[in-house]
Motif scaffolding. Structure first.
Motif, PDB file in Angstrom:
ATOM      1  N   GLY A 268      49.431  36.904  43.699  1.00 45.26           N
ATOM      2  CA  GLY A 268      49.641  35.827  42.746  1.00 45.26           C
ATOM      3  C   GLY A 268      50.444  36.259  41.535  1.00 45.26           C
ATOM      4  O   GLY A 268      51.287  37.156  41.601  1.00 45.26           O
ATOM      5  N   THR A 269      50.140  35.617  40.418  1.00 39.05           N
ATOM      6  CA  THR A 269      50.943  35.820  39.213  1.00 39.05           C
ATOM      7  C   THR A 269      50.300  36.821  38.278  1.00 39.05           C
ATOM      8  O   THR A 269      50.633  36.891  37.104  1.00 39.05           O
ATOM      9  N   PHE A 270      49.364  37.609  38.817  1.00 38.76           N
ATOM     10  CA  PHE A 270      48.633  38.531  37.962  1.00 38.76           C
ATOM     11  C   PHE A 270      49.551  39.409  37.104  1.00 38.76           C
ATOM     12  O   PHE A 270      49.405  39.492  35.886  1.00 38.76           O
ATOM     13  N   ALA A 271      50.547  40.034  37.754  1.00 38.92           N
ATOM     14  CA  ALA A 271      51.403  40.987  37.033  1.00 38.92           C
ATOM     15  C   ALA A 271      52.113  40.316  35.862  1.00 38.92           C
ATOM     16  O   ALA A 271      52.168  40.869  34.757  1.00 38.92           O
ATOM     17  N   GLN A 272      52.627  39.114  36.078  1.00 41.22           N
ATOM     18  CA  GLN A 272      53.350  38.429  34.996  1.00 41.22           C
ATOM     19  C   GLN A 272      52.410  38.048  33.855  1.00 41.22           C
ATOM     20  O   GLN A 272      52.710  38.250  32.676  1.00 41.22           O
ATOM     21  N   GLU A 273      51.266  37.455  34.238  1.00 47.65           N
ATOM     22  CA  GLU A 273      50.324  37.034  33.210  1.00 47.65           C
ATOM     23  C   GLU A 273      49.858  38.231  32.383  1.00 47.65           C
ATOM     24  O   GLU A 273      49.703  38.158  31.168  1.00 47.65           O
ATOM     25  N   TYR A 274      49.639  39.326  33.094  1.00 51.05           N
ATOM     26  CA  TYR A 274      49.168  40.532  32.414  1.00 51.05           C
ATOM     27  C   TYR A 274      50.207  40.985  31.396  1.00 51.05           C
ATOM     28  O   TYR A 274      49.908  41.252  30.236  1.00 51.05           O
ATOM     29  N   LYS A 275      51.450  41.012  31.827  1.00 51.58           N
ATOM     30  CA  LYS A 275      52.510  41.462  30.932  1.00 51.58           C
ATOM     31  C   LYS A 275      52.668  40.504  29.762  1.00 51.58           C
ATOM     32  O   LYS A 275      52.888  40.925  28.620  1.00 51.58           O
ATOM     33  N   ALA A 276      52.519  39.232  30.049  1.00 53.86           N
ATOM     34  CA  ALA A 276      52.666  38.252  28.978  1.00 53.86           C
ATOM     35  C   ALA A 276      51.587  38.452  27.913  1.00 53.86           C
ATOM     36  O   ALA A 276      51.844  38.356  26.710  1.00 53.86           O
ATOM     37  N   LEU A 277      50.373  38.774  28.350  1.00 50.14           N
ATOM     38  CA  LEU A 277      49.287  38.931  27.372  1.00 50.14           C
ATOM     39  C   LEU A 277      49.333  40.274  26.663  1.00 50.14           C
ATOM     40  O   LEU A 277      49.164  40.367  25.452  1.00 50.14           O
ATOM     41  N   ASN A 278      49.583  41.332  27.429  1.00 51.12           N
ATOM     42  CA  ASN A 278      49.425  42.669  26.862  1.00 51.12           C
ATOM     43  C   ASN A 278      50.740  43.364  26.520  1.00 51.12           C
ATOM     44  O   ASN A 278      50.738  44.413  25.883  1.00 51.12           O
ATOM     45  N   GLY A 279      51.835  42.806  26.996  1.00 53.17           N
ATOM     46  CA  GLY A 279      53.125  43.405  26.666  1.00 53.17           C
ATOM     47  C   GLY A 279      53.474  44.630  27.476  1.00 53.17           C
ATOM     48  O   GLY A 279      54.491  45.268  27.228  1.00 53.17           O
ATOM     49  N   THR A 280      52.623  45.003  28.403  1.00 48.87           N
ATOM     50  CA  THR A 280      52.962  46.131  29.270  1.00 48.87           C
ATOM     51  C   THR A 280      52.706  45.739  30.702  1.00 48.87           C
ATOM     52  O   THR A 280      51.995  44.778  30.978  1.00 48.87           O
ATOM     53  N   ASP A 281      53.291  46.515  31.614  1.00 50.32           N
ATOM     54  CA  ASP A 281      53.002  46.273  33.014  1.00 50.32           C
ATOM     55  C   ASP A 281      51.585  46.704  33.314  1.00 50.32           C
ATOM     56  O   ASP A 281      51.072  47.614  32.671  1.00 50.32           O
ATOM     57  N   PRO A 282      50.953  46.073  34.299  1.00 46.04           N
ATOM     58  CA  PRO A 282      49.615  46.539  34.664  1.00 46.04           C
ATOM     59  C   PRO A 282      49.672  47.962  35.196  1.00 46.04           C
ATOM     60  O   PRO A 282      50.661  48.373  35.800  1.00 46.04           O
ATOM     61  N   GLY A 283      48.602  48.708  34.924  1.00 51.18           N
ATOM     62  CA  GLY A 283      48.552  50.092  35.389  1.00 51.18           C
ATOM     63  C   GLY A 283      47.439  50.246  36.411  1.00 51.18           C
ATOM     64  O   GLY A 283      46.855  49.258  36.869  1.00 51.18           O
ATOM     65  N   THR A 284      47.171  51.477  36.755  1.00 52.23           N
ATOM     66  CA  THR A 284      46.114  51.749  37.713  1.00 52.23           C
ATOM     67  C   THR A 284      44.825  51.051  37.294  1.00 52.23           C
ATOM     68  O   THR A 284      44.398  51.192  36.149  1.00 52.23           O
ATOM     69  N   TYR A 285      44.230  50.329  38.176  1.00 49.98           N
ATOM     70  CA  TYR A 285      42.935  49.654  37.985  1.00 49.98           C
ATOM     71  C   TYR A 285      42.965  48.451  37.042  1.00 49.98           C
ATOM     72  O   TYR A 285      41.927  47.880  36.761  1.00 49.98           O
ATOM     73  N   SER A 286      44.142  48.044  36.566  1.00 50.04           N
ATOM     74  CA  SER A 286      44.165  46.815  35.766  1.00 50.04           C
ATOM     75  C   SER A 286      43.698  45.659  36.616  1.00 50.04           C
ATOM     76  O   SER A 286      42.975  44.762  36.175  1.00 50.04           O
ATOM     77  N   ASP A 287      44.134  45.651  37.880  1.00 47.75           N
ATOM     78  CA  ASP A 287      43.828  44.540  38.758  1.00 47.75           C
ATOM     79  C   ASP A 287      42.352  44.514  39.169  1.00 47.75           C
ATOM     80  O   ASP A 287      41.718  43.469  39.180  1.00 47.75           O
ATOM     81  N   THR A 288      41.789  45.678  39.475  1.00 47.34           N
ATOM     82  CA  THR A 288      40.384  45.673  39.889  1.00 47.34           C
ATOM     83  C   THR A 288      39.485  45.288  38.723  1.00 47.34           C
ATOM     84  O   THR A 288      38.454  44.641  38.910  1.00 47.34           O
ATOM     85  N   ALA A 289      39.866  45.695  37.512  1.00 48.22           N
ATOM     86  CA  ALA A 289      39.066  45.336  36.342  1.00 48.22           C
ATOM     87  C   ALA A 289      39.104  43.832  36.134  1.00 48.22           C
ATOM     88  O   ALA A 289      38.094  43.196  35.814  1.00 48.22           O
ATOM     89  N   TYR A 290      40.288  43.273  36.347  1.00 52.22           N
ATOM     90  CA  TYR A 290      40.460  41.822  36.237  1.00 52.22           C
ATOM     91  C   TYR A 290      39.546  41.114  37.239  1.00 52.22           C
ATOM     92  O   TYR A 290      38.828  40.177  36.894  1.00 52.22           O
ATOM     93  N   ASP A 291      39.531  41.646  38.440  1.00 51.67           N
ATOM     94  CA  ASP A 291      38.691  41.050  39.473  1.00 51.67           C
ATOM     95  C   ASP A 291      37.210  41.171  39.130  1.00 51.67           C
ATOM     96  O   ASP A 291      36.441  40.227  39.298  1.00 51.67           O
ATOM     97  N   ALA A 292      36.825  42.361  38.668  1.00 54.52           N
ATOM     98  CA  ALA A 292      35.410  42.588  38.337  1.00 54.52           C
ATOM     99  C   ALA A 292      34.962  41.616  37.260  1.00 54.52           C
ATOM    100  O   ALA A 292      33.884  41.008  37.338  1.00 54.52           O
ATOM    101  N   ALA A 293      35.813  41.432  36.252  1.00 54.85           N
ATOM    102  CA  ALA A 293      35.467  40.509  35.177  1.00 54.85           C
ATOM    103  C   ALA A 293      35.332  39.098  35.726  1.00 54.85           C
ATOM    104  O   ALA A 293      34.413  38.357  35.362  1.00 54.85           O
ATOM    105  N   ASN A 294      36.220  38.754  36.630  1.00 51.97           N
ATOM    106  CA  ASN A 294      36.163  37.398  37.180  1.00 51.97           C
ATOM    107  C   ASN A 294      34.898  37.146  37.970  1.00 51.97           C
ATOM    108  O   ASN A 294      34.390  36.030  38.008  1.00 51.97           O
TER     109      ASN A 294
END
Ligand SMILES: Nc1ncnc2c1ncn2[C@@H]1O[C@H](COP(=O)(O)OP(=O)(O)OP(=O)(O)O)[C@@H](O)[C@H]1O
Ligand SMILES: Nc1ncnc2c1ncn2[C@@H]1O[C@H](COP(=O)(O)OP(=O)(O)OP(=O)(O)O)[C@@H](O)[C@H]1O
Ligand SMILES: CC(C)C[C@H](N)C(=O)O
Ligand SMILES: [Mg+2]
Ligand SMILES: [Mg+2]
Lengths: 360, 281, 316, 369, 236
Positions: A268-294
């Motif tokens: 999905g659009t995870f990478a773009q949304e992440y960059k839009a919010l944090n100003g950096t590309d997602p790194g190792t485990y950014s995605d799993t943390a996002y999932d865990a929070a969800n």
């Protein structure tokens, strides 16, 4: 009281916490994850403007001895219903019993030490694979791709680093001609004793179990001493911060593994949304943390307003995330079918995905 | 002042001139052929003398003759290279310093060494504690022994401070006392250990003649309570006035021994130490 | 125990140990000097070292060098080294002087008890280290690889490189210089006099404050050079490295006999070598353990260190 | 500024005089009030009225527990440094021994799997720390002054490195699931659980009071006099019949036992013990606390230990200009040490001896300086 | 006037040790200072050499006000003290100790000459030249302290109880030396318990009692003063 599933209004104003290093020598990895959690909460609050959830950052500095105190702090705050983390294996070991005693659910997006799931903690869940998959994969890469028959293994004596190094040693067997231990958490910056031994051993590859800062410094000092064999390391080193620490020239060619897929591959659009919010590309485990929070947020959304309720919810959860599909099996482990291990490579001053390592 | 008046008046128990009494008296301290070397320096060279119970023995000699070293060997600060020192029939060597003190030997120092940040009273109490047995346990729980010994020590300390004449200053810190008071306190502290033998190293240094006179009286009183005294002193008036016998050292060797009058007229002693007779100055 | 690990790497372990030991020795000189004169464990000396190390690093940064820079040309390298050395020595000496002015002299003026000095020393040490920590965000700073680590020649099969030569050579030269200064020169005699009895020294015409200042400057300059050598060798610097290194250096000073300059050199080299042997024998995580074990054992048999005390009061 | 300082000083001295001059019952009443205050302190109903005293960034009750542990340690170290004059820079090592003993005997992560209850492990922990104090002391107490300081420091480092690197002591991974002290409320809930820190604090506070009474008894006896005489002049003490070695060992052992007790309490509260709990800095902080408070004075040590631990925690959660002050806590701590020692070299509440000495010495500065 | 002390008071914390004392020393004189224990003799010496600050009053040396001058600078002006308690540098050899006496001097030849002279005066020191000061006997240290002070060739030599701890024969000798160097041009201010000897050789003398000067006069006058005789000479 128990999990009162009906009154969804009760869960409004609840909190979830992120537990991991935001400062200290391995903070880069924690920040990756925190940013992922932030994104999840941010999106949730936009969608549920009338019933917001607050995110509490708990900075452990990645250090086990801070963990019990911090866990205590989380436990004391009765509004906190669930925790993303602890991010690191060491702090998980230290804090796990407290969370268990308090019945506060934790989903770690990154702590990979296998034994964490074997402690009998009712509140422990892991959203990634563990080092029983990563260790052998790294070993196989050294054996089959690098074709190194003489390997030196170094670890930082941490729950994660030592455990991972042991798995690698197990796989490589007699190819390991020497091993040594260093201190992690930024406690050691001068590695001449290790370097002297590695240099004298004249090896084809070096494996390091630990986190990026020490890895970088060791790499740098090895190169300075004229050792050019490639360094292989696990997810703890898998961040650009490693390159900063080693210096671009020395870091070039380092192989990094992770029991996860590249965060840029997330659905999905995870990478773009992440960059839009944090100003950096997602790194190792950014995605799993996002999932865990969800997963936690889904529980709150479903009206779980107590710790017991949310714990039950997570236990029975099954659903899709951006990095994988989630379902927890015995001990809180992720369903083994979902586990992937990847190798990355440092190239031109960047960490780039190399290949997915087949499970042995 | 003449010493012929002094000597017979002194021995309280024997009632006879010291020299004649020697064979019959009980030896307290035997320095037996002691040699002590520091690298090349021979500080004591086969020194040999005996101290008898109840007497005041003077130890004199030129600077660097080995007098203080002799004290140090007796109190366990140095080990003799050769020879033996026996105190009350037992060998000193191998004994710990505090054991020697508990056997009944006490001393003062050429350079005063009090516990500066303890009061005069506490200084003396430390000495009195040498024979106390209050253990950590009995102190911790204030068992009866604690109360008994604290009371005893306190009484003894006050009595001794009275004796040396500084009882009024007992709550003063040692370092605030004047030089003379400090010397007295050192003596009181040493006496508190219930010594059989008291060793005084130049107790009169820095005293004026009037104060020396007082000191002389004090030493006699101490002897009269039954304590044997060994005295190092350069002031001849004091030495001649108070001692029963004198041992003279030079270059670590004993060159003379005898009654004060004999020693004073000994040509060797005059040549090595006294120079022209005292009053000619 | 891994005897093979020790014997097969014996040569390398020795050279690494000597190099490391030379740095210990240079820092140890500062401890020994100050201890000798003031009877003070100058805990803040480790930060004097750190100041020099950062000064050297920032000097190179000032010349536009960073950890990825490639420098070539012997002349250029020597220029960079010398420039950094001067800056480091000055920075360290300056730091030492400031510490003495701010943290010690006021206490001296007030006749404070010795433990008070120890605590201000510790306070100053913590504060300075933390200041560097906050300033650098507690991140390690990289230094350029100035001196090549290519072996220059071999001695008995052990390769020797320029960094090792430079470090050990510098330590020897500075130590001999300092020894001559202390034992031959008039100021040196003044230093020893103040060390033994400051009041009487004043009665002999010695200016105590000036002498103390000289001691801090001399010790500081040595530590500054040590800082530079550390940068050259390790190429990474963190605010917190001073603590352990300072502790080791002080250990080295005590091993050799505190207050004894030659002892500092001997102690430093011995400590470096023993540490590295232990790392070969037991694994490098036991290195520091071995260092302190050596200290405990040695002091049991030689309570005043290998060469005994000298600057300070002999315990008569 | 000096005049203000003088005023504060003379005010404080006057307070001291008044205290000593006050009738017995007044002193007892005041003391009782202070004790009651400290028992009441961790109750939210009480401390919420105390203005800036509760810590904003951390649970105040937890902080009070930490503070109380530091106080206990300071009281123990004060015996060694303040009374016997033995400079011990590795005191925290004994704390480690106490905590590890409990951990090894009780934790399921331990290799020996004895799984003792906490209470049973405590006496063993204390005994073992005393033994380790004697073991460290026997070879090293012959050393004097600063050599001893360095050796103790080295010894503590050895304990720490041993803990980091030995398999048996589990290094950085540590021991978890250390049991809590025993006790249940009527409804079956444990008294000492993870949800309420007050019982731990009250336990430590009670132990502090007992320990202080014990230490006071010791110092007002032959034992205490022996310690002070050793501090003043060891040679002279020996020659006055004080078995100095024995009493130094006792000082070490007594100090160690208290640290061991503190370690055991810490382990029981924290449930987790690893090598990072014993950084050298902690030893130094305790020493600083003792001297800062006034070495050789029990009240001084208590105040020093309490203030130092509280001060460090107080920085948590405060932001100034966007900087989290906690980040700067040690920077401030260091500066405070320097400044305080310059203005009060004898410590906040010096012992009577030091105070008197210092008053005399203060004015005797050398000419022209 | 070489040295002029005017109304000097001095405090040790709360204890006032000197209560406004005034005294003078002329060029070429030997001046003795006598008094009981604790009278303030050593304190006076400390005030002159500057290791204790005075509370009030002034000290002039060689025409210059040195009341606030640092101790080491006073030495450079030509004022040297052999302190009470000897103040030997324990870790330095006898020779190095003597060298320290000449710390402010630069004339190598003169120093060497003076060294020979001092070693000639005290043959015992010559024997022990390589021994550490701290291991000397009490009397030997005393000789060293006096010898060291001589090495600085001061204009004004301050001696605090130079005969303390010396054997009778040496006491004689010390006083002879004092007279000798005085005749060679050194002014001497001397504190002594051995009042008889001191007064016999001093040109002038002061008597100090509890921090005050209670008497002064020529040496001979005081030597025969009945009150002085009784209090300090021990002759009834
Ligand atoms: N530790 C030592 N090393 C070398 N020589 C020493 C040591 N201690 C003492 N001596 C020498 O031994 C000799 C005897 O010294 P001692 O102190 O016993 O003399 P003394 O008789 O007490 O003299 P004084 O009357 O001057 O006090 C002296 O010459 C001294 O230099
Ligand atoms: N450091 C000190 N602290 C406090 N009081 C002192 C100190 N030194 C000397 N005093 C006091 O000052 C007074 C004068 O002492 P001073 O040493 O000048 O006497 P003195 O005349 O030299 O006596 P002595 O013959 O004993 O040497 C004495 O009462 C003494 O107690
Ligand atoms: C963030 C991750 C690198 C953490 C690591 N996998 C651990 O188990 O500690
Ligand atoms: Mg003598
Ligand atoms: Mg005097």
């Amino acid at each position: 009281s128990g999990g009162d599933d009906t009154a969804s209004g009760d869960a409004c104003g609840s909190k979830i916490a992120f537990f991991g290093a935001l400062t200290g020598s391995s903070a880069a990895l924690g920040i990756n994850e925190h940013n992922g959690v932030k994104l999840a909460v941010d999106k949730y609050n936009k969608e549920n403007a009338d019933c917001k959830v607050e995110l509490v950052p708990l900075d452990s500095q990645g250090s086990p001895d801070q963990a019990p105190q911090l866990a205590q702090k989380a436990i004391d705050d009765t509004k906190i219903l669930g925790i993303v983390g602890p991010a690191y294996s060491g702090e998980s070991e230290a804090a796990g019993p407290l969370f268990n005693e308090a019945g506060l659910v934790t989903i770690t997006p990154s702590a990979t030490r296998p034994s964490l799931a074997e402690q009998g903690w009712k509140t422990f869940f892991r959203a990634v694979g563990n080092d029983f998959s990563q260790g052998p994969a790294a070993g196989n890469y050294i054996k089959n791709v690098l074709k190194a028959d003489k390997v030196y293994v170094i670890d930082d004596q941490s729950a994660y680093g030592a455990g991972l190094a042991d798995e690698v040693k197990k796989l490589l067997g007699p190819a390991v001609v020497g091993s040594d231990k260093v201190q992690g958490e930024g406690k050691q910056v001068e590695f001449s004793a290790v370097v002297t031994k590695v240099k004298a051993a004249n090896v084809k590859a070096i494996f390091y179990g630990g986190y990026y800062q020490e890895a970088g410094l060791i790499r740098k000092q090895l190169t300075a001493a004229g050792v050019n064999a490639p360094l292989v390391a696990g997810d703890g080193v898998n961040d650009v911060a490693y390159i900063t620490s080693a210096g671009a020239a020395a870091a070039e060619g380092t192989i990094l593994t992770c029991p996860c897929q590249p965060a840029t591959e997330a659905r999905g659009t995870f990478a773009q949304e992440y960059k839009a919010l944090n100003g950096t590309d997602p790194g190792t485990y950014s995605d799993t943390a996002y999932d865990a929070a969800n997963i936690l947020l889904a529980g709150i959304k479903a009206g779980k307003a107590t710790r017991e309720g949310l714990l039950e919810f997570v236990k029975g959860y099954s659903g899709e995330g951006v990095a994988a599909s989630y379902k927890f099996v015995e001990g809180g482990e992720l369903d083994p079918a979902q586990v992937k291990v990847w190798a990355f490579k440092v190239q031109g001053g960047k960490v780039v995905p190399d290949q997915e390592i087949p499970k042995s | 002042m003449s010493d012929t008046e002094q000597t017979p008046a002194v021995p309280a128990q024997a009632g006879a001139p010291a020299v004649e009494a020697v064979p019959t008296r009980e030896p307290l301290l035997e320095v037996d052929n002691v040699t002590l070397r520091f690298g090349g320096v021979v500080a004591l060279n086969e020194v040999d003398f005996t101290l008898y119970k109840g007497e005041i023995l003077g130890l004199i000699g030129p600077n660097g003759a080995g007098k203080t070293t002799c004290f140090n060997a007796m109190t366990g600060i140095y080990q003799p290279s050769e020879g033996q020192i026996r105190f009350r029939g037992q060998k000193i060597s191998g004994k710990k310093r505090h054991q020697i003190t508990r056997m009944g030997m006490a001393r003062t120092f050429q350079n005063i060494r009090l516990f500066p940040e303890m009061t005069a009273l506490e200084n003396v109490l430390v000495g009195a504690d040498a024979h106390h047995k209050t253990s950590v346990i009995s102190a911790l729980f204030r068992l009866p022994r604690y109360w008994k010994e604290e009371r005893e020590g306190r009484e003894k300390a006050e009595r001794l401070l009275e004796f040396v004449g500084i009882r009024k200053r007992m709550h003063e810190f040692a370092r605030n006392l004047s030089y003379g008071e400090q010397r007295r306190l050192e003596i009181a502290r040493a006496l508190a250990t219930d010594p059989v033998l008291l060793c005084l190293d130049e107790p009169a240094a820095g005293f004026n003649p009037a104060e020396k006179e007082e000191l002389l009286q004090l030493i006699r009183q101490i002897r009269d309570t039954g304590v044997t005294v060994l005295l190092i002193e350069h002031d001849m008036r004091l030495v001649m006035g108070v001692t029963d016998r004198i041992v003279v050292l030079e270059f670590g060797k004993k060159i003379a021994e005898g009654l004060p009058a004999e020693v004073r007229d000994n040509p060797k002693v005059i040549a090595a130490y006294l120079g022209v007779p005292d009053d000619a100055a | 125990m891994n005897f093979d690990g020790l014997f097969s790497n014996f040569g390398e372990l020795t050279t690494t140990g000597l190099t490391q030991g030379a740095i210990y020795a240079l820092v140890a000189l500062g401890y020994t000097l100050v201890y000798g004169v003031l009877r003070l464990i100058n805990f803040a000396h480790s930060e004097v070292f750190i100041a020099g190390a950062f000064a050297a690093l920032w000097t190179w940064n000032g010349f536009g060098l960073n950890q990825d820079s490639q420098v070539s040309g012997v002349g250029t390298i020597i220029f960079y080294l010398l420039a950094a050395m001067v800056v480091a020595a000055v920075a360290s000496a300056g730091t030492a002087t400031v510490i003495e002015r701010v943290a010690y002299r006021p206490l001296r003026k007030r006749n404070a008890p010795p433990l008070a000095f120890l605590i201000t020393a510790i306070g100053a040490s913590i504060a300075i280290a933390e200041a560097f920590g906050v300033y650098t965000d507690r991140r390690p700073q990289g230094a350029p690889a100035l001196v090549s680590s290519k072996p220059l020649f071999e001695v008995a099969g052990v390769p020797i490189d320029a960094i090792q030569l430079l470090t050990i050579g510098a330590a020897l030269v500075m130590m001999i210089g300092l020894d001559m200064f202390i034992n031959r020169s008039r100021v040196g005699r003044g230093i020893r006099a103040v060390a033994q009895d400051a009041n009487t020294a004043a009665l002999m015409g010695v200016n105590k404050d000036r002498i103390i200042m000289m001691v801090f400057i001399a010790g500081g300059a040595m530590a500054g050079v040590a800082g530079l050598l550390y940068d050259v060798r390790i190429q990474t610097l963190t605010y917190s490295v001073g603590f352990l290194l300072g502790l080791k250096a002080f250990t080295a000073a005590v091993l050799g006999g505190i207050g004894n300059l030659r002892g500092a050199l001997l102690g430093g080299l011995l400590l470096g070598v023993v540490e590295n042997y232990a790392s070969g024998l037991f694994g490098s995580e036991w290195k520091d353990f071995a260092a302190f074990a050596l200290l405990v054992v040695l002091l049991m048999f030689r309570p005043t260190g290998l060469l005994g005390e000298s600057l300070g009061r002999a315990r008569a | 500024m000096t005049t203000v300082l003088e005023k504060v000083r003379s005010g404080r001295e006057a307070a001291g005089e008044r205290w000593r001059g006050a009738p017995r019952w007044v002193r007892w009443a005041l003391l009782a009030a202070v004790i009651v205050f400290f028992y009441a302190l961790p109750n939210k109903e009480f401390y919420q009225y105390l203005g800036p005293i509760p810590t904003p960034g951390a649970n105040f009750t937890q902080v009070m527990f930490t503070v109380s542990i530091y106080v206990l340690l300071a009281v123990g170290l004060n015996i060694v440094v303040g009374f016997a004059g033995l400079l011990d820079l590795g005191y925290f090592g004994f704390f480690a021994v106490g905590a590890y003993t409990v951990a090894v005997l009780t934790s399921p992560s331990s290799d020996i799997k004895t799984l003792w209850p906490w209470l049973l492990a405590v006496p063993v922990a204390i005994a073992l720390t005393m033994v380790s104090g004697v073991m460290l002391g026997t070879p090293t107490l012959r050393l004097r002054g600063d050599y001893l300081a360095l050796v103790t420091l080295g010894f503590a480092e050895m304990i720490r490195i041993g803990a980091v690197s030995s398999e048996f002591l589990k290094g950085q991974r540590g021991f978890n699931q250390i049991p809590h002290p025993p006790g249940q409320y009527a409804d079956g809930k444990p008294v000492f659980g993870v949800l309420d820190a007050r019982p731990y604090y009250w336990l430590v506070l009670t132990l502090i009071i007992l320990v202080v009474i014990g230490v006071r008894n010791l110092t007002h006896s032959r034992v205490g006099r022996a310690w002070i005489s050793i501090r003043e002049d060891e040679d002279a003490a020996q020659l006055m019949g004080v078995p100095t070695f024995k009493f130094k060992l006792w000082a070490f052992a007594a100090g160690a036992a208290i640290a061991g007790l503190a370690g055991a309490l810490f382990a029981g509260k924290q449930n987790f013990v690893n090598s990072q709990n014993f950084e050298l800095l902690n030893s130094i902080i305790i020493l600083a606390a003792v001297i800062f408070g006034g070495s050789g004075n029990i009240v001084g040590a208590i105040v020093g230990g309490g203030l130092v631990a509280y001060m460090i925690e107080r920085f948590r959660g405060i932001e100034v200009f966007g900087f989290e002050l906690y980040e700067f806590r040690f920077l401030f701590f260091g500066l405070v040490l320097v400044i305080m020692m310059i203005f009060r070299p004898e410590g906040l509440i010096p012992n009577r001896r030091r105070a008197a000495e210092f008053k005399d010495r203060r004015k005797e500065v050398t000419v022209g300086e | 006037m070489l040295l002029e002390i005017d109304d000097v008071s001095l405090l040790y914390g709360r204890i006032q040790a000197l209560h406004g004392i005034s005294l003078t020393v002329d060029e070429g004189e030997i001046v003795a200072l006598i008094g009981a224990n604790g009278a303030g003799k050593s304190t006076t010496m400390r005030a002159i050499s500057g290791i204790r600050p005075v509370a009030t009053g002034s000290i002039r040396f060689d025409g210059e006000d040195i009341t606030k001058l640092r101790a080491d600078l006073r030495v450079r002006r030509g004022l040297c003290q052999a302190p009470e308690g000897r103040g030997i540098f324990p870790g330095m050899t006898v020779l190095e100790n003597l060298d320290m006496g000449a710390y402010t001097r630069r004339d190598r030849a003169g120093i060497a000459q003076d060294l020979d002279r001092v070693l000639g005066l005290f043959p015992r020191l010559a024997e022990r030249r390589k021994q550490h000061g701290g291991t000397l006997s009490g009397g030997e240290q005393q000789m060293l302290a006096v010898g060291r002070a001589l090495m600085s060739r001061p204009k004004l030599l301050l001696l605090d109880e130079p005969s303390m701890g010396l054997a009778p024969m040496l006491i004689q000798q010390i006083f002879d030396i004092i007279v000798e160097i005085n005749q060679q041009g050194t002014t001497v201010l001397l504190v002594e318990q051995n009042a008889q000897q001191a007064l016999a050789r001093a040109h002038r003398a002061y008597v100090l009692e509890t921090g005050r000067i209670v008497k002064s006069g020529t040496g001979a006058e005081l030597l025969h003063d009945p009150a002085v005789k009784e209090a300090y000479l021990g002759v009834a």
